[in-house]
Design an enzyme around this catalytic site. Structure first.
Site, PDB file in Angstrom:
ATOM      1  N   HIS A  62       0.842  -1.202   0.000  1.00  0.00           N
ATOM      2  CA  HIS A  62       0.000   0.000   0.000  1.00  0.00           C
ATOM      3  C   HIS A  62       0.874   1.250   0.000  1.00  0.00           C
ATOM      4  CE1 HIS A  62      -3.193  -2.749   1.926  1.00  0.00           C
ATOM      5  NE2 HIS A  62      -3.567  -2.479   0.695  1.00  0.00           N
ATOM      6  N   HIS A  63       2.105   1.137  -0.472  1.00  0.00           N
ATOM      7  CA  HIS A  63       2.979   2.318  -0.418  1.00  0.00           C
ATOM      8  C   HIS A  63       2.544   3.366  -1.433  1.00  0.00           C
ATOM      9  CE1 HIS A  63       4.622   0.045  -3.719  1.00  0.00           C
ATOM     10  NE2 HIS A  63       5.359   1.072  -4.085  1.00  0.00           N
ATOM     11  N   LYS A  68      -2.746  -2.470  -7.942  1.00  0.00           N
ATOM     12  CA  LYS A  68      -3.008  -2.817  -9.342  1.00  0.00           C
ATOM     13  C   LYS A  68      -2.545  -4.235  -9.639  1.00  0.00           C
ATOM     14  CE  LYS A  68      -4.211  -1.296 -13.440  1.00  0.00           C
ATOM     15  NZ  LYS A  68      -4.999  -2.542 -13.591  1.00  0.00           N
ATOM     16  N   LYS A  92       7.128  -4.921 -10.206  1.00  0.00           N
ATOM     17  CA  LYS A  92       6.957  -4.570 -11.615  1.00  0.00           C
ATOM     18  C   LYS A  92       6.624  -3.090 -11.762  1.00  0.00           C
ATOM     19  CE  LYS A  92       4.542  -7.788 -13.687  1.00  0.00           C
ATOM     20  NZ  LYS A  92       3.502  -8.599 -14.359  1.00  0.00           N
ATOM     21  N   LYS A 104      -3.198  -8.771  -6.865  1.00  0.00           N
ATOM     22  CA  LYS A 104      -3.581  -9.786  -7.847  1.00  0.00           C
ATOM     23  C   LYS A 104      -4.846 -10.479  -7.368  1.00  0.00           C
ATOM     24  CE  LYS A 104      -1.709 -11.488 -11.654  1.00  0.00           C
ATOM     25  NZ  LYS A 104      -0.762 -10.769 -12.522  1.00  0.00           N
ATOM     26  N   SER A 360      -2.015  -0.204 -18.873  1.00  0.00           N
ATOM     27  CA  SER A 360      -3.152  -0.093 -17.949  1.00  0.00           C
ATOM     28  C   SER A 360      -3.110   1.265 -17.243  1.00  0.00           C
ATOM     29  CB  SER A 360      -3.086  -1.179 -16.881  1.00  0.00           C
ATOM     30  OG  SER A 360      -3.665  -2.369 -17.357  1.00  0.00           O
TER      31      SER A 360
HETATM   32  N1  GLU Z   1      -2.014  -9.195 -15.558  1.00  0.00           N
HETATM   33  C1  GLU Z   1      -1.012  -8.323 -16.083  1.00  0.00           C
HETATM   34  C2  GLU Z   1       0.296  -8.514 -15.337  1.00  0.00           C
HETATM   35  O1  GLU Z   1       0.559  -9.548 -14.786  1.00  0.00           O
HETATM   36  C3  GLU Z   1      -1.486  -6.886 -16.184  1.00  0.00           C
HETATM   37  C4  GLU Z   1      -1.810  -6.211 -14.892  1.00  0.00           C
HETATM   38  C5  GLU Z   1      -2.454  -4.827 -15.042  1.00  0.00           C
HETATM   39  O2  GLU Z   1      -2.583  -4.347 -16.155  1.00  0.00           O
HETATM   40  O3  GLU Z   1      -2.808  -4.282 -14.001  1.00  0.00           O
HETATM   41  O4  GLU Z   1       1.146  -7.669 -15.336  1.00  0.00           O
END
Ligand code: GLU
Length: 469
Positions: A62-63, A68, A92, A104, A360
């Site tokens: 939550h930083h 996402k 990422k 996720k 995204s």
């Molecule tokens: N599911 C993709 C990933 O593993 C996209 C995630 C996204 O767009 O939030 O990076």
């Protein structure tokens, strides 16, 4: 390898990198842990029976807000996997400077066993469970597609969200990867594959790196094998082919095919559509198992399906000089060690496949700004370029050739801006990781260098935010 823990593998890679940073152990521990784990069961009526569906949403950090990460539909979905994938999302996003924290989601179902109507019921119910617990929202947590989901599911999610939160002006930003007609952005569909291509192209352009591998610089002529022909694998293979690489091997559930002279990706896809299998594609050799593709003769191997496909057992048989991790977590730590020893370059997932989340981010920004990219400047740029070119032609007395003219005059469309934003992001991230690796030769591999970059960025966030007393 049933006792294999994907989250454990991520923790292992994290610890390996943490020793090259100077963060307080408490900060490192906070970065590593999953902050919030939501495991749910809900009933859905399938035919005349009630089925209890198991699902998850994990917010790793939550930083930054929102969190996402995609939503996966597969029978293999479990808590350990969702936690690992959520953690990878944190790293990422940090690496590609996308201002989100990682999350996720997943539903433990085989989507092929359900009708579209049943899948819609499951997806909508999952969304309402997330809404109930405040686990979704444009400023809270923003899902996206992943393995087994796509634009259709994202459309159901946004529709459920906006109907349950009427009047929320930024409601469209509650999920990304939507169809363009429902607030999506042009260029999202191919984004992960294009990002994989941009990232590897940048690595292939580095002379010192290529010299070490004994490969010539550039994409042209490289022999590439792609495992998995889903959205990510297909687009990756397609971009490599378009830029002069030879796609020598492809694989899907039913098996793998090889042709040392190169395969035409679209023709293979067409063949699979009509014949129901990619096997027996004219001119190619069949392999019985999908994983046979991993051991094929090539320069670049791109696993683009699921995690844990290259492990201690099959890693010694891999012949490629570069592994481009288009999938999340395709290598176990044992495979990593084997490749590091053999001087094989592993270009790691949590940076290489970040094209999806990067675009995204662009989609989310579009939703918050309520305007399509390019709408304000396209015509202005075209008018200005026409004027400048006219002046140049008048002053020189020469005419610019019509194809060139078209290129110069062209004002940016949404897809042009999205792709150039993605290209910039991937090039910058590649250079940043390589820079850290070069500065610290003790770092054993590119994955560890990528983790160092991520840990430093997330660590800075936590340190600057302070810890709530
Ligand atoms: N599911 C993709 C990933 O593993 C996209 C995630 C996204 O767009 O939030 O990076």
């Amino acid at each position: 390898m049933s006792d294999y823990s994907f989250f454990g593998a991520v923790e292992k890679s994290f610890d390996k990198a943490a020793q090259f940073t100077t963060w307080d152990p408490g900060i490192l521990e906070q970065i590593k842990q999953c902050n919030a784990v939501y495991r749910m069961h809900f009933p859905v009526k399938i035919g005349d029976k009630v089925e209890v569906i198991k699902a998850y949403r994990v917010q790793h950090s939550h930083h930054k807000l929102p969190c996402k990460g995609g939503i996966r539909f597969a029978l293999s979905v479990n808590l350990d996997e969702v936690m690992a994938l959520a953690a990878l999302m944190t790293y990422k996003c940090a690496i590609v400077n996308v201002p989100f924290a990682g999350a996720k989601g997943g539903i433990t179902i085989d989507p092929k066993k359900y009708t579209p109507y049943e899948l819609e019921k499951i997806t909508r119910r999952y969304t309402s469970e997330l809404i109930k617990k405040n686990f979704i929202g444009p400023g809270i947590d923003v899902p996206a597609p992943d393995y087994g989901t796509g634009e259709r599911e994202m459309a159901w999610i946004v529709d459920t969200y906006t109907s349950m939160r009427p009047g929320e002006i930024d409601g469209l930003g509650c999920v990304t990867g939507k169809p363009v007609t429902q607030g999506g952005v042009r260029g999202r569909r191919e984004a992960t594959g294009l990002g994989v291509f941009f990232g590897l192209r940048e690595v292939l352009s580095m002379k010192d790196v290529m010299d070490k591998l004994g490969l010539p610089v550039g994409v042209e002529g490289k022999r590439v094998v792609v495992q998995g022909l889903g959205n990510v694998g297909y687009h990756t293979a397609k971009f490599f082919q378009e830029h002069g690489a030879k796609i020598v091997g492809l694989s899907e559930y039913e098996g793998a095919i090889y042709n040392m002279d190169g395969l035409d990706v679209d023709k293979v896809v067409e063949h699979r559509k009509t014949k129901g299998s990619l096997l027996n594609f004219p001119g190619s050799t069949n392999f019985a198992k999908n994983t046979d593709a991993l051991e094929m003769e090539c320069d670049i191997l791109i696993p683009a399906a699921l995690e844990n496909v290259i492990n201690g057992q099959n890693a010694p048989n891999v012949k490629a000089k570069i592994i481009g991790e288009a999938a999340n977590g395709p290598l176990t730590p044992e495979a990593d060690e084997n490749f590091a020893k053999r001087g094989i370059l592993v270009v790691p997932d949590m940076y290489l496949n970040a094209g999806g989340v990067t675009v995204s981010y662009f989609e989310w920004l579009k939703n918050l700004s309520h305007v399509r990219y390019g709408r304000m400047e396209k015509r202005f740029t075209e008018n200005l370029n026409t004027h400048i070119l006219g002046q140049i032609e008048d002053l020189t007395g020469k005419k610019v050739e019509s194809k060139e003219k078209e290129l110069i005059l062209h004002g940016p469309e949404e897809v042009d801006l999205v792709r150039s934003g993605l290209e910039e992001t991937m090039i910058t991230a590649t250079r940043e990781i390589m820079e850290v690796w070069k500065k610290n030769p003790q770092i054993p591999d590119m994955r560890t260098a990528a983790y160092v970059v991520a840990i430093n960025k997330v660590g800075t966030s936590y340190a600057e935010l302070g810890i709530f007393p």
